[in-house]
Write a protein that holds these residues in place. Structure first.
Motif, PDB file in Angstrom:
ATOM      1  N   PRO A  15       0.813  -1.213   0.000  1.00 17.07           N
ATOM      2  CA  PRO A  15       0.000   0.000   0.000  1.00 17.07           C
ATOM      3  C   PRO A  15       0.851   1.269   0.000  1.00 17.07           C
ATOM      4  O   PRO A  15       1.969   1.284   0.524  1.00 17.07           O
ATOM      5  CB  PRO A  15      -0.808  -0.090   1.297  1.00 17.07           C
ATOM      6  N   ASP A  16       0.290   2.331  -0.552  1.00 15.16           N
ATOM      7  CA  ASP A  16       1.011   3.593  -0.680  1.00 15.16           C
ATOM      8  C   ASP A  16       1.426   4.164   0.680  1.00 15.16           C
ATOM      9  O   ASP A  16       2.516   4.709   0.815  1.00 15.16           O
ATOM     10  CB  ASP A  16       0.158   4.605  -1.450  1.00 15.16           C
ATOM     11  N   ALA A  17       0.581   4.030   1.691  1.00 15.21           N
ATOM     12  CA  ALA A  17       0.912   4.560   3.021  1.00 15.21           C
ATOM     13  C   ALA A  17       2.131   3.839   3.606  1.00 15.21           C
ATOM     14  O   ALA A  17       3.013   4.478   4.190  1.00 15.21           O
ATOM     15  CB  ALA A  17      -0.288   4.432   3.962  1.00 15.21           C
ATOM     16  N   TYR A  26       4.411   2.365   1.824  1.00 17.52           N
ATOM     17  CA  TYR A  26       5.516   2.792   0.958  1.00 17.52           C
ATOM     18  C   TYR A  26       6.094   4.122   1.441  1.00 17.52           C
ATOM     19  O   TYR A  26       7.303   4.250   1.606  1.00 17.52           O
ATOM     20  CB  TYR A  26       5.019   2.911  -0.485  1.00 17.52           C
ATOM     21  N   GLN A  27       5.233   5.097   1.667  1.00 15.17           N
ATOM     22  CA  GLN A  27       5.691   6.441   2.024  1.00 15.17           C
ATOM     23  C   GLN A  27       6.228   6.555   3.448  1.00 15.17           C
ATOM     24  O   GLN A  27       7.212   7.254   3.673  1.00 15.17           O
ATOM     25  CB  GLN A  27       4.549   7.445   1.851  1.00 15.17           C
ATOM     26  N   TYR A  83       4.598  -8.223   1.420  1.00  9.69           N
ATOM     27  CA  TYR A  83       3.687  -7.890   0.324  1.00  9.69           C
ATOM     28  C   TYR A  83       4.051  -8.709  -0.888  1.00  9.69           C
ATOM     29  O   TYR A  83       4.489  -8.441  -1.849  1.00  9.69           O
ATOM     30  CB  TYR A  83       3.744  -6.380   0.031  1.00  9.69           C
TER      31      TYR A  83
END
Length: 187
Positions: free
Chosen positions: A112-114, A116-117, A187
């Motif tokens: 997920p992007d969250a 990742y960031q 993931y």
């Protein structure tokens, strides 16, 4: 026995560091064309991260053994462990850079992007920063060890540089394992 001319330790450290980092950043930046490396079957490219995590775990062990050996005054064991650590690092980096060039760039983060960031990128950034900082420290410690006898090393900054290099190396390898776990396990 002097393997490295003493007056050349600093300049060799600088040259090796700049050359190594230039290759790493060129590969990471896509400046090395895929055609410069031999092709490999997909299965080989896919196992490289798994081999590299095993190399990283082994390097953590050899660095710890080297640290323990020198604290106990076992200079020969320390030397063997630290040379093994350097060899493992070179093998890791060779495989990593080969895969990076052969596949055309870094593997995208599949989570997920969250994550990742706020998790993956900060861990990756610290891992990379420590690896970059380690390179000149490791070269300097190794070159000093090659330029001076064990008795003479006490009069150099080998121990101080070596402690810093080993600490940062351990953290970098450990964070590399976390990056692997996020990419290939989580993931």
């Amino acid at each position: 026995m002097e393997y490295v001319p003493r007056e050349r330790v600093r300049s060799l450290t600088a040259v090796l560091s700049v050359a190594s980092l230039a290759v790493v950043f060129a590969a990471a930046g896509g400046r090395i064309p895929q055609s410069t490396v031999p092709g490999a079957p997909e299965w080989f490219l896919e196992i490289i991260p798994h081999v590299n995590v095993a190399i990283s775990a082994t390097a953590i062990a050899t660095i710890a053994l080297g640290w323990r050996a020198i604290r106990r005054g076992r200079i020969d064991r320390h030397r063997i462990a630290m040379l093994a650590s350097f060899g493992l690092f070179a093998a890791f980096l060779t495989l990593y850079l080969y895969r990076l060039v052969a596949t055309g760039g870094p593997q995208p983060f599949p989570g997920p992007d969250a994550v990742y960031q706020f998790v993956y990128l900060p861990i990756l950034a610290i891992h990379i920063l420590l690896a970059v900082v380690c390179i000149p420290l490791v070269y300097h410690a190794l070159l000093l060890a090659g330029a001076y006898s064990p008795a003479e090393l006490a009069q150099t900054n080998h121990a101080r540089i070596g402690r810093a290099a080993a600490t940062l190396w351990l953290i970098s390898f450990s964070l590399g394992i976390v990056v692997y776990a996020l990419l290939h396990v989580g993931y």
